[in-house]
Structure formats: structure tokens, C-alpha cells
Design a protein around this motif. Structure first.
Motif, short mmCIF file in Angstrom:
data_model
loop_
_atom_site.label_atom_id
_atom_site.label_comp_id
_atom_site.label_asym_id
_atom_site.label_seq_id
_atom_site.Cartn_x
_atom_site.Cartn_y
_atom_site.Cartn_z
N PRO A 33 0.79 -1.23 0.00
CA PRO A 33 0.00 0.00 0.00
C PRO A 33 0.83 1.29 0.00
CG PRO A 33 -0.03 -0.99 2.17
CD PRO A 33 0.73 -1.92 1.28
N ASP A 34 1.79 1.36 -0.89
CA ASP A 34 2.64 2.55 -1.03
C ASP A 34 2.04 3.45 -2.12
OD1 ASP A 34 4.69 4.40 -1.17
OD2 ASP A 34 6.08 3.04 -2.20
N VAL A 35 1.10 4.30 -1.73
CA VAL A 35 0.39 5.14 -2.70
C VAL A 35 1.35 6.12 -3.39
CG1 VAL A 35 -1.44 6.85 -3.01
CG2 VAL A 35 -1.82 4.85 -1.55
N PRO A 36 2.23 6.83 -2.66
CA PRO A 36 3.17 7.72 -3.37
C PRO A 36 4.07 6.95 -4.34
CG PRO A 36 3.12 8.29 -1.05
CD PRO A 36 2.35 7.01 -1.20
N GLY A 37 4.54 5.78 -3.93
CA GLY A 37 5.37 4.97 -4.82
C GLY A 37 4.60 4.51 -6.05
N MET A 40 4.33 7.50 -8.36
CA MET A 40 5.61 7.79 -9.03
C MET A 40 6.01 6.71 -10.02
SD MET A 40 6.14 10.75 -8.06
CE MET A 40 7.66 10.94 -8.96
N ALA A 41 5.43 5.52 -9.91
CA ALA A 41 5.72 4.45 -10.86
C ALA A 41 5.31 4.82 -12.28
CB ALA A 41 5.04 3.15 -10.43
N GLY A 42 4.42 5.79 -12.39
CA GLY A 42 4.04 6.27 -13.71
C GLY A 42 5.15 7.03 -14.41
N PHE A 43 6.24 7.29 -13.71
CA PHE A 43 7.35 8.07 -14.27
C PHE A 43 8.65 7.26 -14.32
CE2 PHE A 43 4.26 11.02 -12.65
CZ PHE A 43 4.16 11.95 -13.67
#
Length: 110
Positions: A33-37, A40-43
């Protein structure tokens, strides 16, 4: 295209994207549940960054449109569509806004 076909197509595409989002994104997010990660995976590479940037720009354009039409055309509850534009995504938020706007415009014409 008839009004019924328009509404059905917009609803099916918007809900279809939401379902695809649930299938593709929710299981890995439940595992980690790493929402910021996840955001950022979209980049992770230039191609993914291009698609992610496009989605962000589309949401910003939708936000400007919703704000404008709320002030100048009296379209109400567009903020709900902006939330849907964040999760699950712009495709669902835009579809919801088009249907909401269409329903309100049709109600005024009666």
C-alpha cells in the motif's frame, strides 16, 4: 448518433476504465500500500512519464472546464467528477462529467 447511444457509450467506456483500473491497480496496491510509490511508478521511464503527464494535463483541463461551467453555465456537482478523475482516473471523471452535464442541460431544455 442518438442520445441514447451517446449516453450508453460514454457510460460503458467510463465504467470500463474504472473496472480496468480495479483489475490492474488495486491488487498490487493491496499487496504493497505505497500510494506515493504507486503514483511515481508512472514516471519510471520516458514513455510512462509521457502517458502520466498526459493524464495529469487532461485532469487539469477537466478541472478548468468544470470550474468554468459551474460559474458560467450553472453545472452543479462537477467536483464529484474531479474526484473520480483522480481515482480511478480521468477517463471515468470525464465520462461522469459529460453524463452529469448532459442530464442537467436536458433538464433545463424541458
Amino acid at each position: 448518433m442518438s442520445e441514447t447511444v451517446f449516453r450508453a457509450l460514454v457510460a460503458v467506456i467510463g465504467l470500463g476504465f474504472a473496472l480496468l483500473f480495479v483489475i490492474l491497480v488495486v491488487p498490487p496496491l493491496l499487496t504493497n500500500p505505497d500510494v506515493p510509490g504507486a503514483a511515481m511508478a508512472g514516471f519510471v521511464n520516458p514513455y510512462a512519464a509521457g502517458y502520466a503527464s498526459d493524464a495529469i494535463a487532461c485532469w487539469l483541463i477537466l478541472a478548468v472546464w468544470v470550474g468554468y461551467e459551474a460559474a458560467h453555465r450553472g453545472v452543479r456537482h462537477g467536483w464529484v467528477c474531479l474526484l473520480l478523475g483522480v481515482v480511478p482516473g480521468v477517463a471515468t471523471g470525464l465520462a461522469a462529467y459529460l453524463l452529469l452535464r448532459h442530464a442537467q442541460a436536458s433538464a433545463r431544455d424541458l
